[in-house]
Design a protein around this motif. Structure first.
Motif, PDB file in Angstrom:
ATOM      1  N   GLY A  90       0.923  -1.121  -0.041  1.00 15.83           N
ATOM      2  CA  GLY A  90      -0.116  -0.051  -0.020  1.00 15.83           C
ATOM      3  C   GLY A  90       0.838   1.360  -0.039  1.00 15.83           C
ATOM      4  N   ASN A  91       0.177   2.222  -0.081  1.00 17.15           N
ATOM      5  CA  ASN A  91       0.874   3.687   0.107  1.00 17.15           C
ATOM      6  C   ASN A  91       1.588   3.881   1.270  1.00 17.15           C
ATOM      7  N   ASP A  92       2.806   4.117   1.315  1.00 14.42           N
ATOM      8  CA  ASP A  92       3.591   4.167   2.646  1.00 14.42           C
ATOM      9  C   ASP A  92       3.055   5.188   3.308  1.00 14.42           C
ATOM     10  N   ARG A  93       2.647   5.052   4.731  1.00 14.05           N
ATOM     11  CA  ARG A  93       2.044   5.728   5.724  1.00 14.05           C
ATOM     12  C   ARG A  93       2.503   5.126   7.135  1.00 14.05           C
ATOM     13  N   ARG A  94       2.533   6.000   8.223  1.00  9.27           N
ATOM     14  CA  ARG A  94       2.613   5.603   9.372  1.00  9.27           C
ATOM     15  C   ARG A  94       1.638   4.616  10.000  1.00  9.27           C
ATOM     16  N   GLY A  95       2.238   3.266  10.652  1.00 13.77           N
ATOM     17  CA  GLY A  95       1.056   2.727  11.413  1.00 13.77           C
ATOM     18  C   GLY A  95       0.631   1.384  10.565  1.00 13.77           C
ATOM     19  N   ILE A  96       1.220   1.197   9.397  1.00 11.83           N
ATOM     20  CA  ILE A  96       0.559   0.088   8.754  1.00 11.83           C
ATOM     21  C   ILE A  96       1.157  -1.259   9.386  1.00 11.83           C
ATOM     22  N   VAL A  97       2.266  -1.415   9.872  1.00 11.43           N
ATOM     23  CA  VAL A  97       2.792  -2.499  10.586  1.00 11.43           C
ATOM     24  C   VAL A  97       1.888  -2.594  11.812  1.00 11.43           C
ATOM     25  N   LYS A  98       1.857  -1.961  12.627  1.00  8.52           N
ATOM     26  CA  LYS A  98       1.031  -1.733  14.022  1.00  8.52           C
ATOM     27  C   LYS A  98      -0.674  -2.161  13.683  1.00  8.52           C
ATOM     28  N   GLU A  99      -1.106  -1.638  12.736  1.00  7.51           N
ATOM     29  CA  GLU A  99      -2.465  -2.126  12.426  1.00  7.51           C
ATOM     30  C   GLU A  99      -2.550  -3.579  11.887  1.00  7.51           C
ATOM     31  N   VAL A 100      -1.907  -4.130  11.148  1.00  9.20           N
ATOM     32  CA  VAL A 100      -1.767  -5.421  10.590  1.00  9.20           C
ATOM     33  C   VAL A 100      -1.531  -6.267  11.635  1.00  9.20           C
ATOM     34  N   THR A 101      -0.415  -5.794  12.513  1.00  2.00           N
ATOM     35  CA  THR A 101      -0.032  -7.104  13.523  1.00  2.00           C
ATOM     36  C   THR A 101      -0.876  -7.129  14.585  1.00  2.00           C
ATOM     37  N   ARG A 102      -1.756  -5.911  15.023  1.00  2.00           N
ATOM     38  CA  ARG A 102      -2.935  -5.779  15.889  1.00  2.00           C
ATOM     39  C   ARG A 102      -4.084  -6.772  15.356  1.00  2.00           C
ATOM     40  N   HIS A 103      -4.457  -6.702  14.254  1.00  2.00           N
ATOM     41  CA  HIS A 103      -5.381  -7.668  13.563  1.00  2.00           C
ATOM     42  C   HIS A 103      -5.224  -9.074  13.801  1.00  2.00           C
ATOM     43  N   LEU A 104      -3.896  -9.366  13.265  1.00  2.00           N
ATOM     44  CA  LEU A 104      -3.161 -10.725  13.170  1.00  2.00           C
ATOM     45  C   LEU A 104      -3.236 -11.247  14.819  1.00  2.00           C
ATOM     46  N   THR A 105      -2.976 -10.507  15.810  1.00  2.00           N
ATOM     47  CA  THR A 105      -3.021 -10.766  17.166  1.00  2.00           C
ATOM     48  C   THR A 105      -4.398 -11.229  17.945  1.00  2.00           C
ATOM     49  N   LEU A 106      -5.208 -10.261  17.178  1.00  2.00           N
ATOM     50  CA  LEU A 106      -6.810 -10.568  17.569  1.00  2.00           C
ATOM     51  C   LEU A 106      -7.231 -12.124  17.028  1.00  2.00           C
ATOM     52  N   LEU A 107      -6.809 -12.472  15.807  1.00  2.00           N
ATOM     53  CA  LEU A 107      -6.980 -13.795  15.208  1.00  2.00           C
ATOM     54  C   LEU A 107      -6.181 -14.875  15.765  1.00  2.00           C
ATOM     55  N   GLY A 108      -4.981 -14.625  16.740  1.00  2.00           N
ATOM     56  CA  GLY A 108      -4.366 -15.599  17.291  1.00  2.00           C
ATOM     57  C   GLY A 108      -3.273 -16.198  16.361  1.00  2.00           C
ATOM     58  N   ILE A 109      -3.066 -15.192  15.495  1.00  2.00           N
ATOM     59  CA  ILE A 109      -2.025 -15.626  14.480  1.00  2.00           C
ATOM     60  C   ILE A 109      -0.669 -15.342  15.100  1.00  2.00           C
ATOM     61  N   ASN A 110       0.194 -16.209  14.909  1.00  2.00           N
ATOM     62  CA  ASN A 110       1.705 -16.014  15.351  1.00  2.00           C
ATOM     63  C   ASN A 110       2.471 -15.678  14.008  1.00  2.00           C
ATOM     64  N   ILE A 111       3.077 -14.374  14.204  1.00  2.00           N
ATOM     65  CA  ILE A 111       4.071 -13.952  13.006  1.00  2.00           C
ATOM     66  C   ILE A 111       5.516 -14.721  13.363  1.00  2.00           C
ATOM     67  N   ALA A 112       5.881 -15.630  12.119  1.00  2.00           N
ATOM     68  CA  ALA A 112       7.228 -16.368  12.310  1.00  2.00           C
ATOM     69  C   ALA A 112       8.392 -15.457  11.700  1.00  2.00           C
ATOM     70  N   LYS A 113       7.782 -14.553  10.728  1.00  2.00           N
ATOM     71  CA  LYS A 113       8.976 -13.887   9.997  1.00  2.00           C
ATOM     72  C   LYS A 113       8.204 -12.741   9.468  1.00  2.00           C
ATOM     73  N   LEU A 114       8.857 -11.365   9.402  1.00  2.00           N
ATOM     74  CA  LEU A 114       8.503 -10.213   8.913  1.00  2.00           C
ATOM     75  C   LEU A 114       9.504  -9.469   8.186  1.00  2.00           C
ATOM     76  N   LYS A 115       9.318  -9.264   6.865  1.00  2.00           N
ATOM     77  CA  LYS A 115      10.292  -8.588   6.016  1.00  2.00           C
ATOM     78  C   LYS A 115       9.441  -7.415   5.403  1.00  2.00           C
ATOM     79  N   THR A 116       9.821  -6.194   5.530  1.00  2.00           N
ATOM     80  CA  THR A 116       9.592  -4.922   5.237  1.00  2.00           C
ATOM     81  C   THR A 116      10.394  -4.125   4.190  1.00  2.00           C
ATOM     82  N   ALA A 117       9.734  -3.455   3.164  1.00  2.00           N
ATOM     83  CA  ALA A 117      10.603  -2.437   2.536  1.00  2.00           C
ATOM     84  C   ALA A 117       9.651  -1.564   1.918  1.00  2.00           C
ATOM     85  N   THR A 118      10.337  -0.343   1.535  1.00  2.00           N
ATOM     86  CA  THR A 118       9.585   0.842   1.005  1.00  2.00           C
ATOM     87  C   THR A 118      10.450   0.839  -0.224  1.00  2.00           C
ATOM     88  N   ARG A 119       9.532   1.064  -1.469  1.00  2.00           N
ATOM     89  CA  ARG A 119      10.114   1.176  -2.853  1.00  2.00           C
ATOM     90  C   ARG A 119       9.175   2.289  -3.487  1.00  2.00           C
TER      91      ARG A 119
END
Length: 168
Positions: free
Chosen positions: A93-122
């Motif tokens: 998506g368009n780069d903006r503050r808070g994307i990782v925070k929002e996505v990880t919050r929703h994943l946590t609410l679903l009980g999903i564990n994040i095994a690996k995360l890689k991010t980049a801005t292009r």
């Protein structure tokens, strides 16, 4: 055998990985798996190492003597594996503050564990503004399917693209 998880960080320079691998080898240990990166002039990573109990102390001392690196060692006391479904999630998506925070919050609410995360801005071709890309490797409870994840994450913003793939 002891299973160790070693985290490292320090100013990047040629030869650091060789120095680490020499230290592991010469202290009778086995380099099992790792993820190493250079970010902003710093070298950072995590390594899983196997070592016989009688060589543990000498390995720990040798690793902590590497002056160029800050090293933290913990023993892996993993219990029996909890069943999960491995999935790859890509959020773009368009780069903006808070994307990782929002996505990880929703994943946590679903009980999903994040095994690996890689991010980049292009740079967005022909558009002139930055695009944020996050690639998650997820360990999802069997009762949570890809449609549920998609539905939850699409509520975040209209400008985010969500792609989910079940890994075998």
């Amino acid at each position: 055998m002891k299973q160790l998880i070693v985290t490292i960080i320090g100013k990047d320079k040629p030869g650091l990985v060789e120095q680490l691998s020499d230290t592991v080898y010469f202290n009778h240990a086995n380099w099992v798996t790792s993820s190493l990166s250079q970010l902003g002039g710093q070298f950072a990573g995590i390594i899983q190492i196997e070592v016989a109990t009688e060589h543990f102390i000498s390995l720990r001392q040798a690793l902590t003597k590497i002056e160029a690196l800050q090293i933290h060692i913990v023993e892996d006391h993993t219990q029996a594996a909890i069943p999960y479904v491995a999935q790859q999630l890509t959020v773009t998506g368009n780069d903006r503050r808070g994307i990782v925070k929002e996505v990880t919050r929703h994943l946590t609410l679903l009980g999903i564990n994040i095994a690996k995360l890689k991010t980049a801005t292009r740079s967005a071709p022909n558009w002139g503004y930055p695009i944020f890309v996050a690639e998650f490797q997820l360990h999802t409870p069997p009762e949570i399917n890809a449609d549920m994840i998609q539905q939850q994450l699409e509520q975040l913003a209209d400008d985010l693209t969500i792609d989910i793939e079940t890994l075998s």
